[in-house]
Design a protein around this motif. Sequence first.
Motif, short mmCIF file in Angstrom:
data_model
loop_
_atom_site.label_atom_id
_atom_site.label_comp_id
_atom_site.label_asym_id
_atom_site.label_seq_id
_atom_site.Cartn_x
_atom_site.Cartn_y
_atom_site.Cartn_z
N GLU A 154 0.85 -1.20 0.00
CA GLU A 154 0.00 0.00 0.00
C GLU A 154 0.88 1.24 0.00
OE1 GLU A 154 -3.61 2.10 2.58
OE2 GLU A 154 -2.81 0.15 3.17
N LEU A 155 0.83 1.99 -1.08
CA LEU A 155 1.67 3.18 -1.22
C LEU A 155 1.23 4.27 -0.25
CD1 LEU A 155 3.93 4.54 -2.93
CD2 LEU A 155 2.11 5.42 -4.41
N PRO A 156 2.15 4.78 0.58
CA PRO A 156 1.79 5.87 1.50
C PRO A 156 1.55 7.16 0.72
CG PRO A 156 3.84 4.76 2.18
CD PRO A 156 3.54 4.33 0.78
N LEU A 157 0.38 7.75 0.88
CA LEU A 157 0.04 8.99 0.20
C LEU A 157 -0.37 10.05 1.21
CD1 LEU A 157 -2.09 7.61 -2.79
CD2 LEU A 157 0.33 8.25 -2.79
N VAL A 158 -0.16 11.31 0.84
CA VAL A 158 -0.51 12.44 1.70
C VAL A 158 -1.75 13.11 1.11
CG1 VAL A 158 0.23 14.68 2.60
CG2 VAL A 158 1.86 12.79 2.45
N PRO A 159 -2.81 13.28 1.89
CA PRO A 159 -4.03 13.91 1.39
C PRO A 159 -3.77 15.31 0.85
CG PRO A 159 -4.43 12.88 3.52
CD PRO A 159 -2.95 12.83 3.30
N GLY A 160 -4.41 15.62 -0.27
CA GLY A 160 -4.30 16.97 -0.84
C GLY A 160 -3.13 17.18 -1.77
N VAL A 161 -2.33 16.14 -2.02
CA VAL A 161 -1.18 16.26 -2.91
C VAL A 161 -1.53 15.66 -4.27
CG1 VAL A 161 1.21 15.57 -3.33
CG2 VAL A 161 0.47 16.16 -1.02
N ARG B 263 10.18 14.66 -1.30
CA ARG B 263 9.63 14.10 -2.53
C ARG B 263 9.39 12.59 -2.40
NH1 ARG B 263 7.01 17.44 -4.82
NH2 ARG B 263 7.27 16.56 -6.90
N VAL B 264 10.23 11.93 -1.60
CA VAL B 264 10.00 10.51 -1.31
C VAL B 264 8.85 10.36 -0.34
CG1 VAL B 264 11.02 8.41 -0.33
CG2 VAL B 264 12.41 9.93 -1.75
N TYR B 265 8.81 11.21 0.68
CA TYR B 265 7.74 11.14 1.67
C TYR B 265 6.38 11.33 1.00
CZ TYR B 265 5.11 12.00 5.96
OH TYR B 265 4.19 11.93 6.99
N LEU B 266 6.31 12.21 0.02
CA LEU B 266 5.05 12.46 -0.69
C LEU B 266 4.78 11.43 -1.78
CD1 LEU B 266 5.27 16.35 -1.12
CD2 LEU B 266 4.05 15.07 0.65
N SER B 267 5.70 10.47 -1.93
CA SER B 267 5.60 9.42 -2.96
C SER B 267 5.54 9.99 -4.37
CB SER B 267 4.38 8.52 -2.70
OG SER B 267 4.62 7.69 -1.58
N GLN B 268 6.21 11.13 -4.56
CA GLN B 268 6.34 11.69 -5.90
C GLN B 268 7.59 11.15 -6.60
OE1 GLN B 268 4.00 13.22 -7.27
NE2 GLN B 268 3.17 14.95 -6.15
N HIS B 269 8.54 10.64 -5.82
CA HIS B 269 9.80 10.13 -6.37
C HIS B 269 10.29 8.94 -5.55
CE1 HIS B 269 10.74 13.16 -9.42
NE2 HIS B 269 10.31 14.09 -8.58
N PHE B 270 11.15 8.15 -6.19
CA PHE B 270 11.89 7.10 -5.49
C PHE B 270 13.20 7.69 -4.97
CE2 PHE B 270 9.29 4.50 -8.42
CZ PHE B 270 8.70 3.65 -7.50
N LEU B 271 13.84 6.93 -4.08
CA LEU B 271 15.11 7.38 -3.51
C LEU B 271 16.17 7.57 -4.59
CD1 LEU B 271 16.04 8.03 -0.62
CD2 LEU B 271 17.05 5.75 -0.50
#
Length: 229
Positions: A117-124, A188-196
């Motif tokens: 389950e990919l961690p996502l931030v609401p509103g992003v 950017r990783v925390y927001l799951s917009q990018h990989f490490l």
Amino acid sequence: MITRQIFFRTISIYVAAYLVLLATILGLMYAYPKPELHMLVNSQHTSFLDTFFKYLSVMAEWPLYVLALLPLLWKKYKFPLFFAVCELTGGTTLQILKHIISYDRPVSVFENYPHLELPLVPGVDMYHGNSFPSGHASTFFMFCTCCVILMAIHYIREGKLRDLRTKILFNATLLLLLVFAALGAYSRVYLSQHFLSDICVGSIIGFTTPFLMLYLFRDRMRRNKKIQT
């Protein structure tokens, strides 16, 4: 006159700390597959961290550019010009890589891993393509490395680093700039917009480009009696 040896000795703590950080990230990338590594470094979400990283990430979209232009209010052109040249050079390189390599972003990749389950931030708003490398990570490191370079030249020219207390505060500032850049890239990783791996290469572009520009313009620097290479 500022010799190359004196200059790099002055910023050695910034360079060394970045290399340690880079080696750690490369080690993690070698040890774990990309999806598992993303989950490993992005598993602790709280409402505070969601808000913090959401707004920190936005810093690279326009606030850092505003900060870079502020010296113009005092008719100081050195930092805005240097940052603009670095950002243009690094940004061009980054966009070429993005469109040649064209990797999918986490939200697309994780569609193939239904058990994760990919961690996502609401509103992003999530993006799906051109993941590699990260432009935000590059901008964070570009801004901070430009600050480090021009701070070092200024402090050496003024002879301010002869005082121990000033030298300690100077080195602490360099480390704080690195922490700021690293947190901005990690957002950017925390927001799951990018990989490490995306932010790793983005940071390399942002870190190395200012030094490359400094080297290319070394003749002009010598004429201005600022640095000798």
